[in-house]
Scaffold this motif. Structure first.
Motif, short mmCIF file in Angstrom:
data_model
loop_
_atom_site.label_atom_id
_atom_site.label_comp_id
_atom_site.label_asym_id
_atom_site.label_seq_id
_atom_site.Cartn_x
_atom_site.Cartn_y
_atom_site.Cartn_z
N ILE A 65 23.17 -73.14 149.12
CA ILE A 65 22.60 -72.08 148.29
C ILE A 65 23.54 -71.75 147.14
O ILE A 65 24.74 -71.53 147.35
CB ILE A 65 22.34 -70.81 149.12
CG1 ILE A 65 21.39 -71.12 150.27
CG2 ILE A 65 21.79 -69.69 148.26
CD1 ILE A 65 21.25 -69.99 151.26
N THR A 66 23.01 -71.73 145.93
CA THR A 66 23.74 -71.21 144.78
C THR A 66 23.27 -69.77 144.59
O THR A 66 22.14 -69.53 144.14
CB THR A 66 23.45 -72.02 143.51
OG1 THR A 66 23.79 -73.39 143.75
CG2 THR A 66 24.26 -71.50 142.33
N PRO A 67 24.09 -68.78 144.96
CA PRO A 67 23.61 -67.40 145.00
C PRO A 67 23.65 -66.72 143.63
O PRO A 67 24.26 -67.21 142.68
CB PRO A 67 24.59 -66.73 145.96
CG PRO A 67 25.86 -67.48 145.77
CD PRO A 67 25.47 -68.90 145.47
N VAL B 20 26.10 -60.68 144.75
CA VAL B 20 25.52 -60.43 146.06
C VAL B 20 26.62 -60.46 147.11
O VAL B 20 27.65 -61.10 146.95
CB VAL B 20 24.42 -61.45 146.41
CG1 VAL B 20 23.29 -61.37 145.39
CG2 VAL B 20 24.96 -62.86 146.50
N VAL C 42 24.42 -64.15 151.88
CA VAL C 42 23.24 -65.01 151.78
C VAL C 42 22.71 -65.23 153.19
O VAL C 42 23.47 -65.22 154.17
CB VAL C 42 23.54 -66.35 151.10
CG1 VAL C 42 23.86 -66.15 149.63
CG2 VAL C 42 24.68 -67.08 151.81
N PHE D 171 19.44 -69.94 143.02
CA PHE D 171 18.92 -68.70 142.45
C PHE D 171 19.35 -68.61 141.00
O PHE D 171 20.48 -68.95 140.65
CB PHE D 171 19.46 -67.49 143.21
CG PHE D 171 18.81 -67.26 144.54
CD1 PHE D 171 17.75 -66.38 144.67
CD2 PHE D 171 19.27 -67.92 145.66
CE1 PHE D 171 17.14 -66.17 145.90
CE2 PHE D 171 18.68 -67.71 146.90
CZ PHE D 171 17.61 -66.84 147.02
N CYS E 239 19.32 -63.66 148.98
CA CYS E 239 20.55 -63.06 148.47
C CYS E 239 20.44 -61.56 148.68
O CYS E 239 19.43 -60.95 148.31
CB CYS E 239 20.74 -63.37 146.98
SG CYS E 239 21.13 -65.08 146.62
N VAL F 5 29.41 -63.69 151.16
CA VAL F 5 29.81 -64.40 149.94
C VAL F 5 31.19 -63.93 149.54
O VAL F 5 31.41 -62.74 149.27
CB VAL F 5 28.80 -64.17 148.81
CG1 VAL F 5 29.25 -64.87 147.53
CG2 VAL F 5 27.42 -64.64 149.23
N GLU G 292 23.50 -66.55 158.41
CA GLU G 292 23.94 -65.78 157.27
C GLU G 292 25.43 -65.94 157.08
O GLU G 292 26.17 -66.28 158.02
CB GLU G 292 23.58 -64.30 157.41
CG GLU G 292 24.40 -63.52 158.41
CD GLU G 292 24.10 -62.03 158.38
OE1 GLU G 292 23.02 -61.65 157.89
OE2 GLU G 292 24.96 -61.25 158.83
#
Length: 693
Positions: free
Chosen positions: A65-67, A71, A74, A140, A119, A95, A92
């Motif tokens: 995941i590219t958050p 945030v 994730v 994201f 996020c 970050v 989860e």
């Protein structure tokens, strides 16, 4: 299953097993399971087991995941946090220092083909994105809210002087009220095309709708905006993930099985689930609060062949100046009837079933004083704090004799009169609601009583617009007719309102591991030992002992570095003597709540899945001297891991009775794969009490 993953898992923790508690409390060696006896017994219960059956109902995967910036964590969710959806967290991670990428493994129930990356910021606000279970990356982008136009961007909007209101039109409600004033009743046909019977009604004869006017600006262009057909419009200049939006709507409108609308084929009634499914939507709480920015909306779908008959209008008012009316639904309804309604957009025929995001519409503020033709807006933005409401006027023609013609509102009390119209609107009402009407039969008048047509349908003052919020936007779901599916039009509110966030508290996903303590003679009630596994985060798994439906002396084994479970007989965790009683498997007996002495939290490598972790657990039967672990492919299911907080069978009830589809799945691993969702309630052990730890 998944031999490579299991091999890696074993390698990662080989060193930590060396100091584990001895295999037997009394020092005896393991006896060997009688595979032939197990097979013969299982065949009597299940028939011929699929030789490729690995007893897994879980899809393992990993996604990077590219958050969003800023945030705090994730997550991977089974479902989005909207409506009646019941999201659980598959994994989860926190970050750290604005990490650019985070990789999470997940164990998804096999019934899910689509999951949701999330996020979550420090305030608990969620941004989600749908992805298929086979995808490897989810990226994201900054929310459109971050770059959304504000009231200071004058060059991006039409000039106020270019927006000029034309002459007003009377709404269909006003026309019906005029007819009632003249005749004492209104007359219309109960079918479209004037094909039905003429019916007389008196719902509009109190005069409350007489001053209901609809306003639209005349055609013009300004700053790239076009005022056409009474709507202020422009091509969309941002982008959103339509796949995610479509899945959000699907979870908000779940189309519950068994609530099929009578006479409407396979169209499904969403009314009950819609009302009960969100804290944001209430039957009498259907007004948005203005944020003080320009109000813009974007139609996403016209899932109706009658979309071209629909026209959306909006209204607004100051709740502070009208606080007394807000305390009484009837007073508020009478007040709104007198407010001017302004055109937002005209519908279109949208029978392709697809989502589009092509045109945005501006809804300006024309002031609170009396509106006249030639007036221009006072501002691009409705004042902050004002309430905003929406309605749909459906018009197949200009005559009110068409039952298809009518005005329906998000604020339910404004629908009372319209819901009495036979043939189109009244059909959406619940079957337990009835009304009388007078039918014109030649020169005779005939009084008739009729019931609504929809099981679990609407009431007289039900709203015709559902509302939910997600990803910092709100969505309107319209019901323009009779089938109660609320998916006739889906419209996004892009800016201009205060977003009320849903309270989101998804729980960790649950996985149940069930053991048979004597596989050679197993009754397969799958409750001799029951363990609960929960992934707390990317580096921790919690294992809880829930139940023991056996009299033999048993011990949980092969939980790496266990400080609680190792070396202790299972019954003792509940202060029960082996052979004395069953624990949490018999209905009618007091539930024995697991305490902090019944669970343990284990640290794991981020790459280890829940299923692979739990599949290493074994149970040593100290009475028989035999150890039971996960079966190999094609062997009998004397140990099995099931997702979604599986409801195990009650004592001495075979799983094939509690879950009739299990036998079919056992014989063919590609059939009845959702067997664990179809239990017979009578044969299932009750869920733990709400106050269980």
């Amino acid at each position: 299953m998944k031999k490579i993953a299991l091999f890696l898992f074993a390698g990662l923790f080989l060193a930590s097993c060396s100091d584990h508690t001895s295999d037997a409390i009394d020092g005896t060696q393991d006896a060997i399971l009688d595979k032939e006896a197990i097979k013969a017994n299982a065949q009597n219960v299940f028939g011929n087991i699929d030789t490729n059956q690995n007893w897994s109902s879980i899809k393992q995967g990993a996604v990077t995941i590219t958050p969003l910036n800023g945030v705090s964590k994730v997550q991977i969710l089974t479902e989005p946090p909207v409506g009646q959806a019941n999201p659980t967290i598959l994994n989860e991670a926190t970050v750290q220092n604005n990490e650019e990428k985070v990789t999470l493994v997940f164990d998804a129930p096999n019934v899910y083909d689509v999951l949701f990356a999330a996020c979550v910021d420090n305030n608990g606000k969620y941004f989600v994105k749908a992805f298929s279970t086979g995808e490897k990356e989810v990226s994201f982008t900054e929310s459109a809210a971050a770059s959304r136009m504000t009231r200071g961007d004058e060059n991006t909007y039409p000039s106020l002087s270019a927006i000029v209101l034309g002459d007003p039109a009377k709404s269909f409600n006003a026309l019906r009220a005029e007819e009632a004033k003249e005749l004492g009743y209104t007359v219309y046909y109960d079918q479209t095309g004037n094909k039905g019977s003429k019916r007389r009604h008196t719902e509009w004869n109190n005069g409350s709708w007489l001053n209901d006017y609809l306003w639209s600006p005349v055609n013009a262009t300004s700053n790239g905006w076009q005022i056409k057909d009474g709507a202020i419009q422009k091509a969309v200049d941002d982008s959103e993930d339509l796949t995610t939006i479509q899945w959000l709507v699907k979870y908000y409108l779940p189309k519950t099985d068994g609530e099929i609308v009578t006479g409407n084929g396979n169209k499904t009634n969403n009314w009950k689930s819609l009302v009960e499914g969100t804290n944001y939507f209430k039957e009498f709480k259907n007004h948005f609060v203005s944020s003080g920015e320009p109000l813009t909306i974007i139609p996403l779908q016209m899932n109706t062949t009658e979309g071209a008959y629909n026209t959306i209008y909006y209204y607004y008012f100051d709740p502070v100046k009208n606080a007394d009316k807000l305390k009484d639904d009837q007073k508020l309804a009478e007040f709104i009837k007198s407010l001017p309604k302004f055109k937002a957009l005209h519908g279109y025929k949208g029978d392709d079933g697809k989502y589009h995001r092509d045109t945005q519409y501006l809804l300006p503020y024309y002031g609170d004083n009396a509106i006249t033709a030639g007036a221009t807006p006072q501002s691009l933005s409705i004042p902050a704090g004002y309430y905003i409401g929406f309605l749909n006027q459906k018009a197949k023609g200009e005559s009110t004799t068409e039952c298809l013609n009518g005005c329906t509102y998000g604020y339910g009390p404004l629908n009372i009169e319209n819901n009495h119209i036979f043939g189109h609107y009244f059909s959406a009402l619940s079957t337990d609601i009835s009304m009388e009407s007078v039918k014109e039969n030649g020169n005779k008048l005939e009084t008739q009583t009729k019931n609504g047509s929809t099981p679990y349908g609407m009431t007289w003052d039900s709203p015709r617009i559902g509302i939910f919020s997600a990803n910092n936007k709100a969505y309107l779901c319209f019901e323009d007719g009779a089938d109660c599916n609320f998916s006739d039009m889906i419209i996004e509110i892009s800016s201009g309102i205060v977003i009320e966030e849903e309270p989101v508290k998804p729980a960790a996903a649950s996985y149940i591991m069930c053991f048979e303590d004597e596989p050679e003679t197993a009754d397969y009630d799958m409750n001799d030992v029951v363990l609960l596994g929960e992934r707390l985060n990317d580096t921790q798994i919690k294992i809880t002992l829930l139940a023991c439906g056996a009299y033999d002396k048993l011990e949980i084994k092969d939980l790496l570095n266990s400080k609680i479970f190792g070396g202790k007989e299972i019954h003792k965790f509940f202060s029960v003597t082996p052979g004395e009683k069953f624990i949490n498997t018999k209905k009618g007996e007091p539930y024995m709540t697991p305490t902090s002495q019944n669970y343990e939290i284990f640290n794991i490598d981020k790459t280890v899945s829940v299923e692979d972790f739990m599949s290493k657990i074994t149970v040593k039967n100290q009475t028989t001297g035999k150890t039971i672990g996960m079966p190999k492919a094609g062997e009998a299911p004397y140990a099995i891991i099931i997702p979604l907080n599986f409801r195990y069978p009650q004592e001495q009830c075979c799983i094939t009775i509690a879950y009739p589809k299990f036998k079919q799945w056992a014989q063919n691993r590609n059939e009845a794969t959702d067997w664990y969702l179809h239990g017979e309630e009578f044969w299932l052990y009750k869920e733990a009490p709400a106050d269980a730890e």
